[in-house]
Motif scaffolding. Structure first.
Motif, mmCIF file in Angstrom:
data_model
loop_
_atom_site.group_PDB
_atom_site.id
_atom_site.type_symbol
_atom_site.label_atom_id
_atom_site.label_comp_id
_atom_site.label_asym_id
_atom_site.label_seq_id
_atom_site.Cartn_x
_atom_site.Cartn_y
_atom_site.Cartn_z
ATOM 1 N N VAL A 66 -19.507 -21.627 -36.804
ATOM 2 C CA VAL A 66 -20.473 -22.329 -35.948
ATOM 3 C C VAL A 66 -19.915 -23.801 -35.747
ATOM 4 C CG1 VAL A 66 -22.835 -23.330 -35.502
ATOM 5 C CG2 VAL A 66 -22.447 -21.185 -36.948
ATOM 6 N N LEU A 67 -19.530 -24.032 -34.254
ATOM 7 C CA LEU A 67 -19.272 -25.261 -33.934
ATOM 8 C C LEU A 67 -20.556 -26.150 -33.115
ATOM 9 C CD1 LEU A 67 -15.714 -24.839 -32.333
ATOM 10 C CD2 LEU A 67 -16.371 -25.785 -34.524
ATOM 11 N N CYS A 68 -21.152 -26.907 -33.606
ATOM 12 C CA CYS A 68 -22.424 -27.456 -33.080
ATOM 13 C C CYS A 68 -22.416 -29.121 -32.972
ATOM 14 C CB CYS A 68 -23.643 -26.735 -33.809
ATOM 15 S SG CYS A 68 -23.376 -27.234 -35.460
ATOM 16 N N THR A 69 -23.492 -29.618 -32.304
ATOM 17 C CA THR A 69 -23.734 -30.798 -32.204
ATOM 18 C C THR A 69 -24.364 -31.530 -33.500
ATOM 19 O OG1 THR A 69 -24.399 -30.945 -29.871
ATOM 20 C CG2 THR A 69 -25.397 -32.651 -31.208
ATOM 21 N N ASP A 70 -23.819 -32.649 -34.006
ATOM 22 C CA ASP A 70 -24.255 -33.308 -35.159
ATOM 23 C C ASP A 70 -24.760 -34.815 -34.642
ATOM 24 O OD1 ASP A 70 -22.231 -35.393 -35.075
ATOM 25 O OD2 ASP A 70 -20.804 -33.819 -36.085
ATOM 26 N N PRO A 71 -25.327 -35.602 -35.608
ATOM 27 C CA PRO A 71 -25.892 -36.821 -34.824
ATOM 28 C C PRO A 71 -25.017 -37.596 -34.090
ATOM 29 C CG PRO A 71 -26.748 -36.526 -37.082
ATOM 30 C CD PRO A 71 -25.666 -35.398 -36.809
ATOM 31 N N HIS A 72 -23.584 -37.610 -34.460
ATOM 32 C CA HIS A 72 -22.628 -38.627 -33.786
ATOM 33 C C HIS A 72 -21.743 -37.805 -32.642
ATOM 34 C CE1 HIS A 72 -23.794 -41.316 -36.938
ATOM 35 N NE2 HIS A 72 -23.682 -40.179 -37.868
ATOM 36 N N CYS A 73 -22.136 -36.559 -32.374
ATOM 37 C CA CYS A 73 -21.343 -35.830 -31.342
ATOM 38 C C CYS A 73 -22.005 -34.601 -30.804
ATOM 39 C CB CYS A 73 -20.082 -34.944 -32.506
ATOM 40 S SG CYS A 73 -18.778 -34.299 -31.390
ATOM 41 N N ASN A 74 -21.809 -34.637 -29.621
ATOM 42 C CA ASN A 74 -22.712 -33.647 -28.599
ATOM 43 C C ASN A 74 -21.457 -32.787 -28.281
ATOM 44 O OD1 ASN A 74 -24.779 -32.633 -27.510
ATOM 45 N ND2 ASN A 74 -24.183 -33.478 -25.510
ATOM 46 N N MET A 75 -21.666 -31.468 -28.802
ATOM 47 C CA MET A 75 -20.752 -30.502 -28.639
ATOM 48 C C MET A 75 -20.910 -29.699 -27.336
ATOM 49 S SD MET A 75 -18.198 -29.224 -30.061
ATOM 50 C CE MET A 75 -18.295 -29.747 -31.855
ATOM 51 N N ALA A 76 -20.442 -30.526 -26.336
ATOM 52 C CA ALA A 76 -20.783 -29.848 -24.951
ATOM 53 C C ALA A 76 -19.526 -30.349 -24.110
ATOM 54 C CB ALA A 76 -21.782 -30.557 -24.108
ATOM 55 N N SER A 77 -19.146 -29.541 -23.265
ATOM 56 C CA SER A 77 -17.924 -30.073 -22.099
ATOM 57 C C SER A 77 -16.635 -30.117 -22.771
ATOM 58 C CB SER A 77 -18.524 -30.934 -21.211
ATOM 59 O OG SER A 77 -17.507 -31.350 -20.033
ATOM 60 N N VAL A 78 -16.238 -31.450 -22.572
ATOM 61 C CA VAL A 78 -14.943 -31.829 -23.026
ATOM 62 C C VAL A 78 -14.666 -31.582 -24.532
ATOM 63 C CG1 VAL A 78 -12.991 -33.571 -23.093
ATOM 64 C CG2 VAL A 78 -14.335 -33.149 -20.973
ATOM 65 N N THR A 79 -15.722 -32.341 -25.123
ATOM 66 C CA THR A 79 -15.683 -32.071 -26.649
ATOM 67 C C THR A 79 -15.756 -30.812 -26.953
ATOM 68 O OG1 THR A 79 -17.281 -34.156 -26.635
ATOM 69 C CG2 THR A 79 -17.229 -32.953 -28.566
ATOM 70 N N LYS A 80 -16.480 -29.870 -26.668
ATOM 71 C CA LYS A 80 -16.458 -28.456 -27.032
ATOM 72 C C LYS A 80 -15.135 -27.975 -26.634
ATOM 73 C CE LYS A 80 -19.750 -25.612 -26.304
ATOM 74 N NZ LYS A 80 -20.974 -24.949 -25.551
ATOM 75 N N ARG A 81 -14.440 -28.401 -25.678
ATOM 76 C CA ARG A 81 -13.021 -27.801 -25.276
ATOM 77 C C ARG A 81 -11.881 -28.318 -26.459
ATOM 78 N NH1 ARG A 81 -10.130 -30.799 -20.883
ATOM 79 N NH2 ARG A 81 -10.118 -32.142 -22.334
ATOM 80 N N ASP A 82 -12.114 -29.612 -26.665
ATOM 81 C CA ASP A 82 -11.139 -30.034 -27.553
ATOM 82 C C ASP A 82 -11.214 -29.669 -28.978
ATOM 83 O OD1 ASP A 82 -10.263 -31.604 -25.488
ATOM 84 O OD2 ASP A 82 -11.373 -33.479 -25.989
ATOM 85 N N ALA A 83 -12.448 -29.328 -29.239
ATOM 86 C CA ALA A 83 -12.819 -28.627 -30.709
ATOM 87 C C ALA A 83 -12.304 -27.185 -30.722
ATOM 88 C CB ALA A 83 -14.179 -28.633 -31.039
ATOM 89 N N LEU A 84 -12.325 -26.474 -29.681
ATOM 90 C CA LEU A 84 -11.783 -25.123 -29.712
ATOM 91 C C LEU A 84 -10.407 -25.181 -29.642
ATOM 92 C CD1 LEU A 84 -14.612 -23.468 -27.393
ATOM 93 C CD2 LEU A 84 -14.121 -22.947 -29.851
ATOM 94 N N VAL A 85 -9.927 -25.931 -28.624
ATOM 95 C CA VAL A 85 -8.427 -25.975 -28.508
ATOM 96 C C VAL A 85 -7.883 -26.526 -29.874
ATOM 97 C CG1 VAL A 85 -6.184 -27.388 -27.499
ATOM 98 C CG2 VAL A 85 -8.427 -26.475 -26.367
ATOM 99 N N ALA A 86 -8.447 -27.322 -30.795
ATOM 100 C CA ALA A 86 -7.927 -27.759 -32.056
ATOM 101 C C ALA A 86 -7.981 -26.660 -33.034
ATOM 102 C CB ALA A 86 -8.785 -29.214 -32.533
#
Length: 477
Positions: free
Chosen positions: A114-134
């Protein structure tokens, strides 16, 4: 390696809001919060000042969330279950907060990560892309999404699965390809169902003062009553939408209400909010052509029905008394719009008559829902053992409405309004026939509709009501 084995070897990441579910958890959790803790509404701006991610997490901490009640997209869910059974690594990649995302993952049992939002990071758009690419490399994963926010992720994925796309995602899919899982098309009938157009007939009560005062041949008065009808119908539809927002989870557990457009996810909450705004503008604009006292009555109706949606509908007996009052308020709105004075007898009859019908509605809900003894009906203040007292009170109220009508018919007011007042006497038995028949059918478990809707659809009720109208007309000739 064949194509199927190659596909199984590539991880599949899946978006949640709008993709796996036909809903948006931020909007849903927001209405759950307001219903449970209305005062938290004033904290929302403070939470939002710390970022969207912080807002989502604070809301999630304060709500009771049931993942089983969500409207999952059956075609995509079946695909995930098939891929999981084949051994594919599946990731839930969502902008929803961890508290909600992990409950969904645990409920479905198809996700390995599960990759999801935490209080300091909204897991959407570019942030989600970067997490999946990483995690899996550029082009090292497939991705299922639905919205403009997913376009950056689509571009980094090996293959896109575009699910129920919005305008931007639909354009992207047409240009770049990828698997498409289309959403059901929205028809005017679906929108009418959201607006509860059939419920507008309740607002015909606005014309009652006009009819009883024999002003139905007066065009200016008739126009004012028609404008009042339009304003009330628009306002009522706006409140029905608001009520659906607060009842999403409860409606999804109901045998028939789960098919409502908002509960099923066929229409989105943002669409509903836009419709509400338009409807309220129509109501306000129409009311501007009527006396200010009508606008005051309409405002009272909006405040009262909003209070009913948020809290009062869960209060024992207060809910049915308010429902009876709201029907009577429609009659007062007709008086306010046309300037026709209302009779005390009419208001007393209305309260007793509609109280009986409101009690029928609660009685039917108790009879048709499995509720353990000692526990309350979901979203209501009633328990299974209350059935008998509700039935007794409802039938007593029905007889009281007929009694008030009989006293009115015998009063001096009738002689001044009608040439042949004796023709009105059958109205008492007609009222008793309609209400007692409804109660008998309810006791037989043959009443499945809102009683007002039942009267509108039932030919026997229509026939006797039509007879009553003819007698009323003939008495004034």
């Amino acid at each position: 390696m064949d194509a199927r084995s190659e596909r199984i070897a590539v991880p599949l990441a899946v978006d949640l809001d709008g993709t796996l579910i036909a809903a948006d958890l931020l909007w849903e959790s927001l209405f759950l919060l307001i219903r449970k803790r209305p005062l938290c509404l004033f904290l929302l701006p403070l939470w939002l000042m710390k970022g969207r991610a912080h807002l989502k997490c604070r809301i999630a901490e304060r709500i009771d969330f049931d993942p089983a009640a969500l409207p999952y997209r059956a075609e995509l869910l079946a695909k995930l279950q098939e891929e999981k059974a084949a051994g594919r690594y599946i990731v839930l990649a969502t902008a929803s907060p961890r508290l909600l995302a992990e409950k969904v993952a645990a409920h479905l049992g198809v996700f390995d990560q599960v990759l999801c939002t935490d209080p300091h990071c909204n897991m959407a758009s570019v942030t989600k892309r970067d997490a999946l690419v990483a995690a899996f490399g550029d082009g090292g994963f497939d991705y299922a999404g639905n919205s403009k926010a997913d376009l950056k992720v689509f571009e980094a994925a090996r293959q896109a699965v575009v699910v129920a796309p919005d305008r931007a995602a639909s354009v992207w899919q047409a240009a770049h390809g990828g698997e498409l899982i289309a959403a059901p098309k929205v028809s005017m009938r679906t929108i009418a169902k959201m607006l509860r157009v059939h419920q507008w007939l309740k607002n015909a009560l606005i014309f009652v003062p006009l009819v009883l005062a024999h002003q139905y041949g007066n065009p200016p008065v008739l126009l004012d009553a028609t404008l009042a009808f339009i304003a009330f119908s628009a306002a009522a539809s706006a409140i029905y939408i608001l009520n659906d927002f607060f009842d999403l989870a409860l409606d999804r557990r109901h045998a028939t209400k789960r098919n409502r457009p908002l509960a099923s996810g066929v229409l989105s909450i943002p669409f509903g909010l836009g419709a509400m705004a338009v409807l309220l503008l129509v109501a306000a604009g129409t009311a501007a052509f009527l006396p200010p006292v009508f606008a005051a009555v309409l405002a009272l109706y909006l405040v009262t029905t909003t209070a009913y949606s948020i809290a009062v509908k869960r209060m024992l007996l207060v809910d049915v008394l308010m429902l009876a009052g709201l029907y009577t308020l429609r009659i007062l709105a007709g008086c306010a719009a046309t300037g026709i004075e209302v009779s005390f007898w009419l208001l007393a009859f209305s309260v007793f008559f509609f109280l009986s019908l409101a009690l029928v509605k609660r009685y039917v809900e108790l009879r048709s829902t499995e509720v353990p003894v000692g526990e309350r009906l979901a979203g209501r203040g009633y328990r299974l053992e209350d059935q008998e007292i509700i039935a007794q009170a409802g039938m007593a109220s029905a007889f009281s409405s007929a009694l008030v009508l009989a006293l009115y018919i015998q009063s001096d007011t009738i002689d001044a309004l009608y040439t042949h007042p004796w023709l009105i006497w059958p109205l008492g038995p007609i009222v008793l026939y309609i209400t007692m028949r409804i109660w008998i059918l309810a006791r037989r478990d043959e009443m499945h509709d809102d009683p007002i809707v039942f009267i509108i659809r039932d030919w026997r009720s229509q026939a006797v009501a039509g007879l009553g109208a003819l007698l009323l007309f003939a008495a004034g000739l």
